[in-house]
Write an enzyme that holds these catalytic residues in place. Structure first.
Site: not given
Length: 341
Positions: A214, A222, A231, A257
């Protein structure tokens, strides 16, 4: 089919079936076709790939079988249309019924016209009253409205079919690969993971290890830099993890993620070392935010690692690994759990 071809086919099946049983390969049509081709020894590239998979897994996981079948055995056109056959059949049935209904309505209308025009001949003969003529005209108008409604419905059906056909054409432009691969990162997706882990634990579970990864503080990427950079982080992390996979290890985008790596025929200690190498590799990543002209080099991830235990289910293996991942997060992130084995 000639007698020689029949004998060859029978011989290949006799070779293929014992091999499938030996490696615990499910007896599906795809697997039969794959192993039939394998024992025929007509495609060295397929045989080399399948030998490598068997060496890593002691079996051939379902997704590996599917991908090998697509690459070396299946007709590409067949792959593209396979999933759409039912849609096309349903559309054809619907249109066929609409055509039949419209043809029946048109035939009835034609019959009505013929009858009414025959009756109108009575005008010249003076046998029809003005009221009778008006009744004939009213009947023609009514029947014309009926056939107009029928043809309008059929036109609507044709337009709907054309829309569906256009959608199918767009779908045909995509490859079957999209079903198993994540579009953003290019690695195998959650569907492929679910299929593979279930197959591995059913066919050759011994030594199967799972790594869950993770990305740390992904929401901050973000929020601070925008989703485009988020991304980009996902792509570079997936690329670095993929580069670290070896000896049959396979990378999947688990969701969001989070990534998963299935490691066959391994041990917890060895798999933990692999996870640690991946963790260190991610620490070295650096990407540039062109919008802010900043370089971002604080990409890290947390890892949970576990090995399948006797009588452990798929869900139990995933849950156990996820708990270790959560513990890595709780202890400060950017670490592999368990700490030791």
């Amino acid at each position: 089919m000639s007698r020689d071809l029949l004998q060859t086919a029978a011989l290949n099946l006799k070779k293929a079936v014992p091999l499938m049983l030996k490696h615990q390969i499910p007896t599906t049509p795809i697997n039969y076709a794959l192993w039939y081709t394998y024992v025929g020894e007509q495609n060295p590239a397929l045989n080399a790939q399948l030998d490598t998979v068997i060496a890593h897994y002691n079996t051939c996981p379902p997704v590996s079988s599917e991908l090998l079948f697509r690459q070396y055995v299946a007709d590409p056109l067949e792959l593209d249309v396979r999933d759409m056959r039912l849609n096309l059949e349903a559309m054809a049935t619907e249109l066929s019924q609409s055509i039949r209904d419209t043809n029946l309505d048109a035939a009835d209308f034609q019959s009505c016209i013929n009858n009414n025009f025959a009756k109108l001949n009575g005008v010249e003969e003076g046998t029809l009253s003005v009221e009778q003529v008006l009744d004939l005209v009213r009947n023609l108008v009514k029947e014309a409205d009926n056939i107009r409604s029928s043809t309008e419905f059929f036109t609507t059906q044709l337009q709907k079919a054309q829309t569906e056909i256009d959608a199918l054409k767009q779908k045909l432009e995509k490859t079957e690969k999209d079903v198993l691969y994540d579009a953003l990162t290019g690695c195998l997706n959650r569907r492929a993971f679910d299929t593979d882990i279930a197959g591995m634990l059913a066919q050759a579970p011994a030594g199967t290890c799972l790594i869950l990864v993770d990305i740390d503080h992904f929401k901050a990427f973000n929020d601070n830099y925008g989703h485009q950079l988020g991304d980009q982080v996902l792509r570079v992390v997936a690329k670095r993890l993929q580069e670290a996979c070896r000896d049959g290890s396979k990378l999947y985008r688990f969701g969001g993620e989070e990534f998963a790596i299935l490691v066959p025929k391994s041990q917890l200690r060895i798999t933990r070392q692999l996870a640690e190498a991946m963790r260190r590799g991610l620490e070295k990543l650096s990407i540039k935010d062109r919008r802010k002209d900043e370089r971002i080099d604080n990409i890290t991830a947390s890892f949970g690692v576990s090995q399948w235990q006797e009588r452990q289910s798929v869900i139990q293996l995933i849950e156990n690994t996820d708990k270790l991942l959560y513990e890595a997060k709780r202890l400060g992130r950017n670490r592999v759990m368990p700490i030791n084995n």
